[in-house]
Design a protein around this motif. Sequence first.
Motif, PDB file in Angstrom:
ATOM      1  N   GLU A  80       0.790  -1.145   0.236  1.00 54.30           N
ATOM      2  CA  GLU A  80       0.141  -0.220  -0.015  1.00 54.30           C
ATOM      3  C   GLU A  80       1.032   0.903  -0.167  1.00 54.30           C
ATOM      4  O   GLU A  80       1.951   1.285   0.748  1.00 54.30           O
ATOM      5  N   LEU A  81       0.227   2.281  -0.619  1.00 53.03           N
ATOM      6  CA  LEU A  81       1.559   3.251  -1.218  1.00 53.03           C
ATOM      7  C   LEU A  81       0.242   4.560   0.216  1.00 53.03           C
ATOM      8  O   LEU A  81      -0.314   4.390   0.500  1.00 53.03           O
TER       9      LEU A  81
ATOM     10  N   HIS B 248      14.175  -2.106   6.039  1.00 53.05           N
ATOM     11  CA  HIS B 248      13.123  -3.196   7.225  1.00 53.05           C
ATOM     12  C   HIS B 248      13.239  -2.012   8.463  1.00 53.05           C
ATOM     13  O   HIS B 248      12.906  -1.548   9.122  1.00 53.05           O
ATOM     14  N   CYS B 249      11.029  -2.088   7.523  1.00 47.41           N
ATOM     15  CA  CYS B 249      10.752  -1.057   9.555  1.00 47.41           C
ATOM     16  C   CYS B 249       9.752  -1.420  10.193  1.00 47.41           C
ATOM     17  O   CYS B 249       9.490  -0.728  11.728  1.00 47.41           O
ATOM     18  N   ASN B 250       8.875  -3.244  10.189  1.00 49.45           N
ATOM     19  CA  ASN B 250       8.916  -3.055  11.440  1.00 49.45           C
ATOM     20  C   ASN B 250       8.290  -4.655  11.205  1.00 49.45           C
ATOM     21  O   ASN B 250       8.909  -5.492  10.408  1.00 49.45           O
ATOM     22  N   SER B 251       9.101  -5.611  12.536  1.00 51.09           N
ATOM     23  CA  SER B 251       8.392  -7.068  12.763  1.00 51.09           C
ATOM     24  C   SER B 251       7.441  -7.355  13.263  1.00 51.09           C
ATOM     25  O   SER B 251       7.832  -6.633  14.951  1.00 51.09           O
ATOM     26  N   SER B 252       6.456  -8.605  13.162  1.00 51.23           N
ATOM     27  CA  SER B 252       5.465  -8.171  14.335  1.00 51.23           C
ATOM     28  C   SER B 252       4.449  -9.954  14.305  1.00 51.23           C
ATOM     29  O   SER B 252       5.153 -10.603  13.404  1.00 51.23           O
TER      30      SER B 252
ATOM     31  N   GLU C 197       7.299   7.100   6.070  1.00 48.41           N
ATOM     32  CA  GLU C 197       7.673   8.332   5.058  1.00 48.41           C
ATOM     33  C   GLU C 197       6.696   8.302   4.054  1.00 48.41           C
ATOM     34  O   GLU C 197       5.961   7.314   3.578  1.00 48.41           O
ATOM     35  N   ILE C 198       5.799   8.949   4.244  1.00 50.52           N
ATOM     36  CA  ILE C 198       4.571   9.905   2.916  1.00 50.52           C
ATOM     37  C   ILE C 198       5.165   9.158   2.351  1.00 50.52           C
ATOM     38  O   ILE C 198       6.498   9.453   1.779  1.00 50.52           O
ATOM     39  N   GLY C 199       4.423   8.810   0.927  1.00 51.32           N
ATOM     40  CA  GLY C 199       4.807   8.529  -0.001  1.00 51.32           C
ATOM     41  C   GLY C 199       5.548   6.540  -0.647  1.00 51.32           C
ATOM     42  O   GLY C 199       6.105   6.250  -1.245  1.00 51.32           O
ATOM     43  N   GLU C 200       6.229   6.195   0.628  1.00 50.34           N
ATOM     44  CA  GLU C 200       6.588   5.261   0.306  1.00 50.34           C
ATOM     45  C   GLU C 200       5.966   3.711   0.429  1.00 50.34           C
ATOM     46  O   GLU C 200       4.625   4.296   0.819  1.00 50.34           O
ATOM     47  N   LEU C 201       5.972   3.357  -0.357  1.00 47.81           N
ATOM     48  CA  LEU C 201       5.377   2.288  -0.759  1.00 47.81           C
ATOM     49  C   LEU C 201       5.816   0.736   0.037  1.00 47.81           C
ATOM     50  O   LEU C 201       6.758   0.582   0.908  1.00 47.81           O
ATOM     51  N   VAL C 202       4.915   0.547   1.481  1.00 48.08           N
ATOM     52  CA  VAL C 202       5.018  -0.361   2.095  1.00 48.08           C
ATOM     53  C   VAL C 202       3.870  -1.464   2.282  1.00 48.08           C
ATOM     54  O   VAL C 202       3.465  -2.350   1.594  1.00 48.08           O
ATOM     55  N   THR C 203       4.837  -2.793   1.855  1.00 44.25           N
ATOM     56  CA  THR C 203       5.393  -4.374   1.784  1.00 44.25           C
ATOM     57  C   THR C 203       4.780  -4.528   3.452  1.00 44.25           C
ATOM     58  O   THR C 203       6.048  -4.949   3.687  1.00 44.25           O
TER      59      THR C 203
ATOM     60  N   ARG D 242       6.433  -9.269   8.567  1.00 43.86           N
ATOM     61  CA  ARG D 242       7.692  -8.318   8.058  1.00 43.86           C
ATOM     62  C   ARG D 242       7.016  -7.307   7.013  1.00 43.86           C
ATOM     63  O   ARG D 242       6.203  -7.531   6.492  1.00 43.86           O
ATOM     64  N   VAL D 243       8.020  -5.582   7.733  1.00 47.36           N
ATOM     65  CA  VAL D 243       6.959  -4.669   7.440  1.00 47.36           C
ATOM     66  C   VAL D 243       8.225  -4.125   6.300  1.00 47.36           C
ATOM     67  O   VAL D 243       9.273  -3.927   6.882  1.00 47.36           O
TER      68      VAL D 243
END
Length: 181
Positions: free
Chosen positions: A17-18, A107-111, A70-76, A94-95
């Motif tokens: 998601e953007l 790598h932004c997040n692990s849950s 950041e705003i404008g990044e594509l999060v997977t 994994r985010v």
Amino acid sequence: MKEKFKKITASQVTISELMLPSHSNFNGKIHGGYILRLLDQIAFACASKHSGVYCVTASVDTVDFLNPIEIGELVTMKASVNYVGRSSMVIGIRVEAENIQTGAVKHCNSSHFTMVAKDEEGRSVQVPGLILETDDDIRRFVKSIKRGANKKKRRNEFQATDFASAEYIHLLEEHNVKLEM
């Protein structure tokens, strides 16, 4: 339950998601609460795909925010079943965020979410077992066992005492508190 065992790959889910300005906090970064909502959605999808039934979130075991988005990044987000019990599953997520202009990925997040499979009456139902095919599959499964044992130990410790101040006041000496009793 249709299948007795399923491969991890059969239930993996990936969403992208953007990130928009409407997802941001007052500091201009993507709000952690928005990411938590997406994490819960992908955990539900992965667990339901594995179990073949409706699933509920039993606990959010870990959410480690590692880097801001950041705003404008594509999060997977990539979710897979790391562990199964009788009716519960630990979903690892994994985010990653990609700067779509430069291609840089971080790598932004692990849950880890514990999900429980339910029937139409809300009773827990048995889920298929996991077919472990790689060393990473085994590592994730064993880490989930250890994480669950630590969670149970912590829960038992907190239920075993009322944390009366007389017994624990000495622990406060090394913390940033001021007692005015």
